[in-house]
Design an enzyme around this catalytic site. Structure first.
Site, PDB file in Angstrom:
ATOM      1  N   CYS A 114       0.780  -1.019   0.067  1.00 38.61           N
ATOM      2  CA  CYS A 114       0.187   0.090   0.066  1.00 38.61           C
ATOM      3  C   CYS A 114       0.789   1.305  -0.034  1.00 38.61           C
ATOM      4  CB  CYS A 114      -0.857  -0.008   1.121  1.00 38.61           C
ATOM      5  SG  CYS A 114      -2.225   1.327   1.261  1.00 38.61           S
ATOM      6  N   CYS A 115       2.022   1.316   0.821  1.00 37.51           N
ATOM      7  CA  CYS A 115       2.742   2.518   0.848  1.00 37.51           C
ATOM      8  C   CYS A 115       3.562   2.506  -0.544  1.00 37.51           C
ATOM      9  CB  CYS A 115       3.823   2.268   1.977  1.00 37.51           C
ATOM     10  SG  CYS A 115       3.160   2.652   3.753  1.00 37.51           S
ATOM     11  N   CYS A 197      -1.039   8.393   7.483  1.00 40.42           N
ATOM     12  CA  CYS A 197      -2.374   8.052   6.869  1.00 40.42           C
ATOM     13  C   CYS A 197      -3.539   7.703   8.052  1.00 40.42           C
ATOM     14  CB  CYS A 197      -2.580   6.765   5.934  1.00 40.42           C
ATOM     15  SG  CYS A 197      -1.524   7.114   4.415  1.00 40.42           S
ATOM     16  N   CYS A 200      -3.595   4.070   9.683  1.00 42.91           N
ATOM     17  CA  CYS A 200      -2.143   3.556   9.922  1.00 42.91           C
ATOM     18  C   CYS A 200      -1.781   4.360  10.989  1.00 42.91           C
ATOM     19  CB  CYS A 200      -1.280   3.353   8.831  1.00 42.91           C
ATOM     20  SG  CYS A 200      -1.877   2.390   7.594  1.00 42.91           S
ATOM     21  N   CYS A 223       7.675   4.366   5.733  1.00 37.57           N
ATOM     22  CA  CYS A 223       6.726   4.224   4.386  1.00 37.57           C
ATOM     23  C   CYS A 223       7.704   3.654   3.648  1.00 37.57           C
ATOM     24  CB  CYS A 223       6.365   5.563   4.137  1.00 37.57           C
ATOM     25  SG  CYS A 223       5.647   6.564   5.280  1.00 37.57           S
TER      26      CYS A 223
END
Ligand code: SF4
Length: 234
Positions: A114-115, A197, A200, A223
């Site tokens: 996702c990062c 985010c 998280c 990240c």
């Protein structure tokens, strides 16, 4: 600049103020310098420095579309206060498209992926065409960042990285914020010490590591934007 020049520049700038480092970088990389801020308090301090010094430096943020509402509010506040535009750099996939391709809530199942999609790949694109970028990292934030230099080669993204606050402590940052009335995220007053985010990031309890609220319960601490490959350490 070759690696010897970089090392020499970094050594000569060790102990210099953030203002001196920013001024040096602006002269060294005219119109080829950018600043990526994630709207942490350290980034807000650098925006204040850039504004006070009237330096012409491009500023952008990685808008993952998953930031806290407070972060979007701070973004507008900083633009109004300093009369600047902070560019939004967004991922190719919207949150909805990412869910269609990779399944819902990828951050819960594979936060590294996702990062990569929402932060690392967009940053790589955003930095293309620049000779150097400024970051707000400090050595005392994580063990991984403890070896960061004032100026260094960023192996991950292939350009020079300038870290004007690298030698500052958290106390230095907050002292500057109070002295100059720098806007900062309302989340900091609610126990969020490091803000990323919304899915998280959690508040940090007294005595916890400042970044303990990021990806809580996982080994992940970065990240991937400021990770230092072994080749860049030392
Ligand atoms: Fe995804 Fe979380 Fe990384 Fe944001 S911090 S890009 S939501 S894994």
């Amino acid at each position: 600049m070759n690696s010897a020049d970089l090392l020499s520049a970094s050594q000569s700038l060790e102990g210099a103020s953030p203002a001196e480092v920013l001024t040096w970088a602006t002269r060294q990389f005219p119109s080829r310098l950018t600043f990526a801020t994630g709207f942490g308090v350290d980034g807000c301090v650098l925006i204040d420095f850039i504004s006070r010094l009237k330096l012409r430096i491009d500023v952008f943020t990685l808008d993952t579309d998953l930031l806290f509402q407070e972060t979007y509010e701070l973004w507008r506040k900083l633009e109004e206060r300093y009369g600047i535009q902070i560019r939004a750099v967004r991922p190719v996939l919207s949150v909805e498209s990412q869910a269609e391709v990779h399944g819902p809530n990828l951050w819960e199942r594979n936060p590294d992926r996702c990062c990569e999609i929402r932060k690392v790949a967009p940053l790589r694109s955003a930095l293309a065409g620049f000779d150097a970028w400024i970051s707000a990292i400090r050595r005392d934030q994580t063990p991984d960042r403890s070896g960061a230099r004032v100026v260094e080669w960023d192996f991950r993204f292939g350009l020079i990285k300038v870290n004007p606050l690298v030698a500052w402590s958290s106390a230095d940052v907050w002292s500057y914020v109070r002295a100059h009335g720098v806007p900062y995220s309302a989340l900091h007053d609610r126990g969020f010490l490091s803000i990323g985010c919304a899915p998280c990031t959690t508040p940090v309890l007294p005595g916890e590591d400042p970044r303990a609220g990021r990806w809580r319960g996982r080994m992940k601490t970065e990240c991937g934007l400021h990770s230092r490959p072994l080749a860049s350490k030392g």
